[in-house]
Design a protein around this motif. Sequence first.
Motif, PDB file in Angstrom:
ATOM      1  N   PRO A 135     -49.582  27.184 -15.406  1.00 38.37           N
ATOM      2  CA  PRO A 135     -49.312  27.560 -16.795  1.00 38.37           C
ATOM      3  C   PRO A 135     -49.705  26.453 -17.772  1.00 38.37           C
ATOM      4  O   PRO A 135     -49.937  25.310 -17.368  1.00 38.37           O
ATOM      5  N   LYS A 136     -49.750  26.809 -19.060  1.00 32.01           N
ATOM      6  CA  LYS A 136     -50.100  25.848 -20.098  1.00 32.01           C
ATOM      7  C   LYS A 136     -48.894  24.950 -20.381  1.00 32.01           C
ATOM      8  O   LYS A 136     -47.804  25.447 -20.681  1.00 32.01           O
ATOM      9  N   VAL A 137     -49.105  23.651 -20.270  1.00 32.83           N
ATOM     10  CA  VAL A 137     -48.060  22.663 -20.526  1.00 32.83           C
ATOM     11  C   VAL A 137     -48.433  21.907 -21.796  1.00 32.83           C
ATOM     12  O   VAL A 137     -49.604  21.561 -22.001  1.00 32.83           O
ATOM     13  N   GLU A 138     -47.454  21.624 -22.627  1.00 24.31           N
ATOM     14  CA  GLU A 138     -47.700  21.138 -23.984  1.00 24.31           C
ATOM     15  C   GLU A 138     -48.600  19.914 -24.064  1.00 24.31           C
ATOM     16  O   GLU A 138     -49.398  19.784 -24.997  1.00 24.31           O
ATOM     17  N   HIS A 139     -48.515  19.008 -23.106  1.00 22.91           N
ATOM     18  CA  HIS A 139     -49.275  17.756 -23.233  1.00 22.91           C
ATOM     19  C   HIS A 139     -50.671  17.825 -22.620  1.00 22.91           C
ATOM     20  O   HIS A 139     -51.380  16.817 -22.595  1.00 22.91           O
ATOM     21  N   GLU A 140     -51.094  19.015 -22.165  1.00 18.64           N
ATOM     22  CA  GLU A 140     -52.426  19.153 -21.568  1.00 18.64           C
ATOM     23  C   GLU A 140     -53.206  20.254 -22.288  1.00 18.64           C
ATOM     24  O   GLU A 140     -52.952  21.435 -22.076  1.00 18.64           O
ATOM     25  N   ILE A 141     -54.143  19.868 -23.159  1.00 21.90           N
ATOM     26  CA  ILE A 141     -54.938  20.859 -23.884  1.00 21.90           C
ATOM     27  C   ILE A 141     -56.417  20.649 -23.581  1.00 21.90           C
ATOM     28  O   ILE A 141     -56.814  19.598 -23.069  1.00 21.90           O
ATOM     29  N   ASP A 245     -35.082  12.907 -19.594  1.00 21.33           N
ATOM     30  CA  ASP A 245     -35.261  13.429 -18.239  1.00 21.33           C
ATOM     31  C   ASP A 245     -36.559  14.221 -18.127  1.00 21.33           C
ATOM     32  O   ASP A 245     -37.269  14.128 -17.121  1.00 21.33           O
ATOM     33  N   TYR A 246     -36.867  14.997 -19.164  1.00 21.35           N
ATOM     34  CA  TYR A 246     -38.070  15.824 -19.122  1.00 21.35           C
ATOM     35  C   TYR A 246     -39.320  14.954 -19.021  1.00 21.35           C
ATOM     36  O   TYR A 246     -40.210  15.205 -18.195  1.00 21.35           O
ATOM     37  N   TYR A 247     -39.414  13.930 -19.866  1.00 24.27           N
ATOM     38  CA  TYR A 247     -40.606  13.094 -19.876  1.00 24.27           C
ATOM     39  C   TYR A 247     -40.714  12.234 -18.616  1.00 24.27           C
ATOM     40  O   TYR A 247     -41.810  11.937 -18.140  1.00 24.27           O
ATOM     41  N   THR A 248     -39.580  11.822 -18.075  1.00 24.60           N
ATOM     42  CA  THR A 248     -39.612  11.085 -16.807  1.00 24.60           C
ATOM     43  C   THR A 248     -40.145  11.976 -15.689  1.00 24.60           C
ATOM     44  O   THR A 248     -40.993  11.561 -14.892  1.00 24.60           O
ATOM     45  N   LYS A 249     -39.670  13.216 -15.650  1.00 23.92           N
ATOM     46  CA  LYS A 249     -40.108  14.173 -14.638  1.00 23.92           C
ATOM     47  C   LYS A 249     -41.609  14.420 -14.726  1.00 23.92           C
ATOM     48  O   LYS A 249     -42.291  14.546 -13.697  1.00 23.92           O
ATOM     49  N   HIS A 250     -42.121  14.491 -15.944  1.00 21.59           N
ATOM     50  CA  HIS A 250     -43.540  14.796 -16.141  1.00 21.59           C
ATOM     51  C   HIS A 250     -44.402  13.540 -16.294  1.00 21.59           C
ATOM     52  O   HIS A 250     -45.568  13.632 -16.684  1.00 21.59           O
ATOM     53  N   LYS A 251     -43.783  12.381 -16.018  1.00 18.75           N
ATOM     54  CA  LYS A 251     -44.510  11.104 -16.034  1.00 18.75           C
ATOM     55  C   LYS A 251     -45.222  10.872 -17.361  1.00 18.75           C
ATOM     56  O   LYS A 251     -46.376  10.417 -17.423  1.00 18.75           O
ATOM     57  N   GLN A 252     -44.512  11.207 -18.437  1.00 20.49           N
ATOM     58  CA  GLN A 252     -45.028  10.958 -19.778  1.00 20.49           C
ATOM     59  C   GLN A 252     -44.297   9.780 -20.403  1.00 20.49           C
ATOM     60  O   GLN A 252     -43.176   9.426 -20.002  1.00 20.49           O
ATOM     61  N   ASN A 253     -44.909   9.223 -21.416  1.00 22.75           N
ATOM     62  CA  ASN A 253     -44.313   8.069 -22.089  1.00 22.75           C
ATOM     63  C   ASN A 253     -44.274   8.306 -23.585  1.00 22.75           C
ATOM     64  O   ASN A 253     -45.014   7.690 -24.348  1.00 22.75           O
ATOM     65  N   ASP A 254     -43.436   9.223 -24.007  1.00 21.67           N
ATOM     66  CA  ASP A 254     -43.287   9.479 -25.445  1.00 21.67           C
ATOM     67  C   ASP A 254     -42.252   8.503 -26.002  1.00 21.67           C
ATOM     68  O   ASP A 254     -41.042   8.690 -25.847  1.00 21.67           O
ATOM     69  N   THR A 255     -42.734   7.465 -26.654  1.00 19.06           N
ATOM     70  CA  THR A 255     -41.859   6.361 -27.063  1.00 19.06           C
ATOM     71  C   THR A 255     -40.830   6.759 -28.105  1.00 19.06           C
ATOM     72  O   THR A 255     -39.820   6.086 -28.268  1.00 19.06           O
ATOM     73  N   TRP A 256     -41.090   7.884 -28.832  1.00 22.74           N
ATOM     74  CA  TRP A 256     -40.137   8.259 -29.879  1.00 22.74           C
ATOM     75  C   TRP A 256     -38.760   8.555 -29.303  1.00 22.74           C
ATOM     76  O   TRP A 256     -37.748   8.434 -29.994  1.00 22.74           O
ATOM     77  N   VAL A 266     -43.679  19.514 -30.214  1.00 23.03           N
ATOM     78  CA  VAL A 266     -44.353  20.805 -30.119  1.00 23.03           C
ATOM     79  C   VAL A 266     -43.858  21.512 -28.864  1.00 23.03           C
ATOM     80  O   VAL A 266     -43.710  20.883 -27.805  1.00 23.03           O
ATOM     81  N   PHE A 267     -43.593  22.818 -28.996  1.00 23.91           N
ATOM     82  CA  PHE A 267     -43.078  23.605 -27.875  1.00 23.91           C
ATOM     83  C   PHE A 267     -43.836  24.920 -27.739  1.00 23.91           C
ATOM     84  O   PHE A 267     -44.194  25.549 -28.740  1.00 23.91           O
ATOM     85  N   ASN A 268     -44.045  25.335 -26.489  1.00 24.84           N
ATOM     86  CA  ASN A 268     -44.540  26.686 -26.238  1.00 24.84           C
ATOM     87  C   ASN A 268     -43.443  27.701 -26.520  1.00 24.84           C
ATOM     88  O   ASN A 268     -42.275  27.468 -26.172  1.00 24.84           O
ATOM     89  N   VAL A 269     -43.811  28.807 -27.155  1.00 24.03           N
ATOM     90  CA  VAL A 269     -42.884  29.914 -27.360  1.00 24.03           C
ATOM     91  C   VAL A 269     -43.481  31.147 -26.707  1.00 24.03           C
ATOM     92  O   VAL A 269     -44.484  31.693 -27.179  1.00 24.03           O
ATOM     93  N   ALA A 270     -42.889  31.549 -25.597  1.00 25.02           N
ATOM     94  CA  ALA A 270     -43.398  32.650 -24.797  1.00 25.02           C
ATOM     95  C   ALA A 270     -42.267  33.148 -23.908  1.00 25.02           C
ATOM     96  O   ALA A 270     -41.120  32.695 -24.038  1.00 25.02           O
TER      97      ALA A 270
END
Length: 347
Positions: A135-141, A245-256, A266-270
């Motif tokens: 599926p489409k994940v927000e950080h991969e476009i 927890d979400y960003y740790t799980k997805h190995k992202q580093n959103d410093t905010w 940004v969020f998917n709405v579906a």
Amino acid sequence: MIENSKVLVTGGAGFIGSNLCEALLGQNNKVVCLDNFMTGHRHNIEPYLSNPNFTLVEGDIRNYEDCQKAVEGVDYVLHQAALGSVPRSIVDPMTATDVNIGGFVKMLFAAKEAKVKRFVYAASSSTYGDSKALPKVEHEIGNALSPYAITKYVDELYAKNFSDLYGIETIGLRYFNVFGRRQDPNGAYAAVIPLFVKKLMAHESPVINGDGTFSRDFTYIENVIQANQLAAITPTKEIKERAKDYYTKHKQNDTWVDTDSVLAEVFNVAFGERTDLNELIDALRTNLAVFDADIAKVQIIHGPTRAGDIPHSLASIEKGKTLLEYDPKFSIKAGIKEATKWYWENL
């Protein structure tokens, strides 16, 4: 739910906007609707014009003074105003850019100046472009496939930049093929579901672009209403706590998340399910045949694939579920049942 607040809905006479206005008025809010009726319709908001809690500002988001007038004293902005449709943007990229980027920036800046609590805006699944990941994940476009897709992604960049520069909280909602009551079946750029419904009700053959195996994550309007309200009022502190927890799980580093940076997400709405066009047309025929048995006999025509279309679209809604506690109630099956009933009674 948003309650006891003043909310601006831009594009409030449109399909999604008018449904938001209706929901907000039913929750004891004051609602301001800004619309220029380029694609919206006065009949969508006619029932609310006599409501003392409803204010119509007939104006254009490309006019900064109209934006200032509409946002005065507002707590939240739900920005739906845009010139939609991938094919329309291919035919006329200049107007799409003028409205979707120029108008967006004017509205966002007016909201910043008015010190609104949060600016929630309609983003788009078209941002995923040629990405084949499902599926489409927000950080991969991927790469954009149309001027419309470019405009909606640029809006996300502006929102993040304004949050960083000016401190306005922003949340973008990437809509996936929204459908439901009041979606316009008329015009050259009508969305697929109301267009198919109109054809079927007239016993005319709908035309599917391609062989019908292209698929989409069709999303009923009630799920979109829920997402907008959660995006507006979920406290930033709660979003940040869940985000860790979400960003740790997805190995992202959103410093905010771990700093004092202002909320910009940004969020998917579906709904998180994929339906191909052949399955869609079968569901529409079956539900409409309850009212008119002859509809089940209407034949389907297959035409050429449409320029700018992606083959498949399916959203991951894990991020919205985790950070906003988004919990969509309407599957495509439930939504089609509600939508076809509405079209039968109102077309």
